[in-house]
Design an enzyme around this catalytic site. Structure first.
Site, PDB file in Angstrom:
ATOM      1  N   ASP A  96      43.600  16.723  22.271  1.00  0.00           N
ATOM      2  CA  ASP A  96      44.668  17.684  22.504  1.00  0.00           C
ATOM      3  C   ASP A  96      45.113  18.211  21.146  1.00  0.00           C
ATOM      4  OD1 ASP A  96      46.941  19.101  23.081  1.00  0.00           O
ATOM      5  OD2 ASP A  96      47.689  17.657  24.544  1.00  0.00           O
ATOM      6  N   ALA A 104      40.959  25.407  18.819  1.00  0.00           N
ATOM      7  CA  ALA A 104      40.442  25.723  20.159  1.00  0.00           C
ATOM      8  C   ALA A 104      39.117  26.445  19.965  1.00  0.00           C
ATOM      9  CB  ALA A 104      41.431  26.573  20.933  1.00  0.00           C
ATOM     10  N   ALA A 107      35.812  26.274  21.532  1.00  0.00           N
ATOM     11  CA  ALA A 107      34.816  26.717  22.516  1.00  0.00           C
ATOM     12  C   ALA A 107      35.001  28.209  22.829  1.00  0.00           C
ATOM     13  CB  ALA A 107      34.932  25.884  23.783  1.00  0.00           C
ATOM     14  N   PRO A 108      33.869  28.934  23.046  1.00  0.00           N
ATOM     15  CA  PRO A 108      32.465  28.499  23.083  1.00  0.00           C
ATOM     16  C   PRO A 108      31.753  28.520  21.735  1.00  0.00           C
ATOM     17  CG  PRO A 108      32.602  30.767  23.795  1.00  0.00           C
ATOM     18  CD  PRO A 108      34.011  30.346  23.508  1.00  0.00           C
ATOM     19  N   CYS A 143      44.797  36.544  22.916  1.00  0.00           N
ATOM     20  CA  CYS A 143      44.260  37.721  23.613  1.00  0.00           C
ATOM     21  C   CYS A 143      45.282  38.200  24.634  1.00  0.00           C
ATOM     22  CB  CYS A 143      42.928  37.412  24.267  1.00  0.00           C
ATOM     23  SG  CYS A 143      42.969  36.021  25.419  1.00  0.00           S
ATOM     24  N   GLY A 158      32.108  31.071  19.084  1.00  0.00           N
ATOM     25  CA  GLY A 158      31.911  32.333  18.372  1.00  0.00           C
ATOM     26  C   GLY A 158      32.640  32.375  17.048  1.00  0.00           C
ATOM     27  N   LYS A 159      33.907  31.982  17.044  1.00  0.00           N
ATOM     28  CA  LYS A 159      34.684  31.997  15.800  1.00  0.00           C
ATOM     29  C   LYS A 159      34.243  30.873  14.867  1.00  0.00           C
ATOM     30  CE  LYS A 159      38.711  33.844  18.227  1.00  0.00           C
ATOM     31  NZ  LYS A 159      38.097  33.748  19.578  1.00  0.00           N
TER      32      LYS A 159
END
Length: 644
Positions: free
Chosen positions: A387, A336, A338-339, A463, A341-342
């Site tokens: 997916d 996963a 987006a956006p 999170c 950063g990781k």
């Protein structure tokens, strides 16, 4: 005073003529000197002087004694010097004898008067100081007395035993606007009682009543729904719960991550400081993070940002990548992404080597992901749109070294960013997210190759602070796959739950890490690191295997195709034409024909259904085998292209 008396004494000594000496002349002076030498102490002369000023009286006595000694010496000198004289001078001396006692009396009287005046002045000064000090002491005593009385009044008004509001009082509160100060005071009192319920427990009141009232007050004061505030009350003790809720009301500090592919943190900090940005290093645990306090320029629109020198990223988002610890020339999947950063952080740690598969299911978020990859100068990443549950079939099972799964969650750890979470999340939402996370985690484990020389690790993060989305998901994966928990490599953070209410989790879940805003000053976060031990799957008894979305779709497609093949007529003419009739509204209605097969011999057609079932199973097996062959070819081509 003493100087004036000395001047007068000196003037008195110069009064007699220098050329006369008689007995009568010296006698009054000697008498006066003797009289002055035998004067009583100054204390005895002053009857009105208080005993509180002994030092001043002794100083005046010493001055008087010095004056008397000087007068005696002067008289002796005058008697020696003026021993010779004429008779005329003696007569003059006789005439002056009558006047000198008057002068002596006048001067002596003036000295006594001046000394008395000095004594009266000192007496008045001492009495004034004493009165002022007594007045100050009285004023202080009165203030202390008033403060004690006021404290006793407050204690009487607010007794030690806190009383819960009655139903009538609660109905009156509900009918009117909320009294926020009263709510806050009641919340503090309930927390105080619950923190030491054994000693502060009121008679006849159960703990459950206090807890229920606390839930209602917190929901009303802070705007939470009943489900979320109830879950938080069950997870945390009262004092820590209040700290957590207060921390959710404040914004977390802005942090940025230095892109080590283009610059160093020290150089970036110098440039931003020159642009008017007030910043500091993030913490000891991060070598690339900076925390921004305030800025004179938009931090997301500086030339350095547009050039890809740094990325706006929360401090909690650093943690999963640090736990993953990717190495150079590895195959890594971000399920996963987006956006971005990781993903960009992983690329910087890998120094643009190896391959990163950045997957994002939502098409609308692919734009920001691609833009950040280009801006940050990442060149080893392939962006895909699948997916996450289908990735083992796309890339092949046991095909990568490491997987990062920052799973979609309820967002209960980032309430400070999105306050709508307070009221929008329910138990059904948490359950749906948990089911999705379990499927994604099993897919991530299937992607990883346990025989990888450098990898074989999966990092799971959310999170959220909800236990069903974190510890329960990891515990489920431990039962379904041959994996084990390993330390995250983070020196801080609280250990995960190994038990919660009726739930009992695997003991190794204490290796997971939880982060809270009131403890670590960052968003609520959960991080777990898994090591895949073998490529085999295991299923405990009583557990139903989780079927991914693609597997469910494939099974339904196979059945439909098999049924279609079996129901096809053997003739080339297709389906037989069915008779119809027209009703009053000019609509055609099919006419059903009588079935004469029921009158046929049952024994003759007894073997028909068995043959049909056998044929259906054969078709299903052939279709499944064909699909599996196709998948193997796709996996082989994918591995070859990756090695190239």
């Amino acid at each position: 005073m003493s100087a004036l008396s000395r001047n007068k004494k000196g003037a008195k000594l110069q009064t007699p003529p220098l050329n006369k000496r008689t007995k009568s002349n010296t006698t009054p002076q000697l008498k006066k000197a003797a009289k002055s030498s035998h004067k009583p102490p100054l204390k005895k002369q002053r009857k009105g002087v208080s005993d509180e000023k002994p030092e001043a009286s002794t100083d005046e006595e010493e001055e008087e004694e010095e004056v008397s000694e000087q007068s005696d010496e002067g008289s002796e000198l005058s008697s020696d010097l003026f021993s010779d004289g004429d008779g005329e001078e003696e007569e003059e001396d006789d005439d002056e004898e009558d006047t000198e006692p008057l002068a002596d009396d006048f001067l002596g009287g003036s000295d006594d008067e001046e000394e008395g005046t000095l004594g009266s002045d000192s007496d008045s000064d001492g009495s004034d100081l004493e009165k002022e000090s007594k007045a100050i002491d009285e004023e202080r005593e009165r203030e202390e007395r008033d403060a004690k009385d006021e404290l006793q009044i407050n204690i009487k008004e607010q007794p030690d035993e806190f009383r819960l509001p009655t139903k009538k009082e609660l109905e009156e509160e509900a009918s009117g606007p909320p009294d926020l100060p009263a709510l806050q005071t009641r919340i503090k009192e309930i927390v105080r009682v619950l923190s030491n319920f054994k000693d502060l427990r009121p008679e006849g009141v159960k703990r459950k009543e206090f807890v229920e009232q606390l839930k209602a007050d917190l929901a009303s004061y802070y705007g939470y729904n009943e489900f979320l505030i109830g879950t938080l009350v069950e997870m945390f003790p009262p004092v820590e719960l209040m700290e957590l809720i207060e921390a959710f009301e404040k914004k977390r500090p802005t942090s940025i991550r230095t892109n080590t592919l283009k610059t160093r943190r020290r150089d970036l900090a110098d440039v931003l400081l020159n642009r008017g940005v007030n910043l500091d290093p993030l913490s000891k645990w991060s070598k690339v993070g900076l925390v921004v306090y305030d800025s004179q320029v938009p931090i997301g629109a500086t030339p350095e940002y547009l050039a890809g020198f740094y990325m706006l990223q929360s401090a909690s988002s650093f943690l999963p990548v640090m736990a993953l610890a990717p190495r150079e020339n590895e195959r890594v999947v971000d399920m996963a992404a987006a956006p971005g950063g990781k993903t960009t952080y992983v690329a910087s740690l890998m120094k643009n080597t190896g391959i990163i598969y950045a997957n994002e299911m939502k098409v609308a978020r692919l734009k920001s992901l691609t833009a950040n990859l280009h801006r940050m100068g990442v060149t080893n990443t392939i962006v895909c749109n699948y997916d996450g549950r289908e990735l083992p079939k796309v890339f092949g099972q046991n095909s990568v070294d490491r997987v990062l799964l920052d799973a979609p969650c309820s967002g209960t750890g980032v309430i400070s960013k999105d306050e709508s979470v307070k009221t929008s999340k329910s138990a059904d939402d948490i359950r749906k997210f948990a089911d999705l996370q379990k499927q994604l985690l099993l897919a991530a484990i299937d992607l990883v190759d346990a025989e990888s020389k450098t990898g074989g690790y999966i990092v799971y993060s959310t999170c959220s602070i909800m236990i069903p989305e974190n510890e329960a998901v990891i515990d489920y994966a431990l039962k379904k796959r041959d994996v084990k928990l390993v330390p995250c490599g983070l020196d801080f953070g609280q250990a995960g739950f190994t038990r919660f209410r009726e739930h009992r989790f695997h003991p190794t879940l204490e290796k997971t890490r939880r982060f809270y805003p009131h403890v670590h000053n960052m968003d609520g976060f959960f991080v777990a690191k898994l090591k895949k031990m073998s490529n085999e799957t295991k299923a405990s008894e009583g557990d139903k295997p989780v079927e991914t979305k693609e597997q469910a779709q494939l099974s339904s497609d196979d059945e439909d195709e098999a049924i279609e093949v079996l129901e096809k007529p053997s003739g080339a003419s297709g389906k037989p034409k069915q008779d119809t009739k027209v009703d009053k509204n000019q609509r055609r209605i099919p006419i059903s024909k009588p079935n004469n097969r029921g009158n046929m011999n049952k024994n003759a057609n007894a073997e028909g259904p068995r043959k049909q079932k056998k044929k259906r199973s054969q078709w299903k097996a052939e279709i499944a085998q064909a699909r599996e062959d196709k998948r193997k070819v796709m996996r082989k081509t994918t591995k070859e292209s990756g090695r190239r």
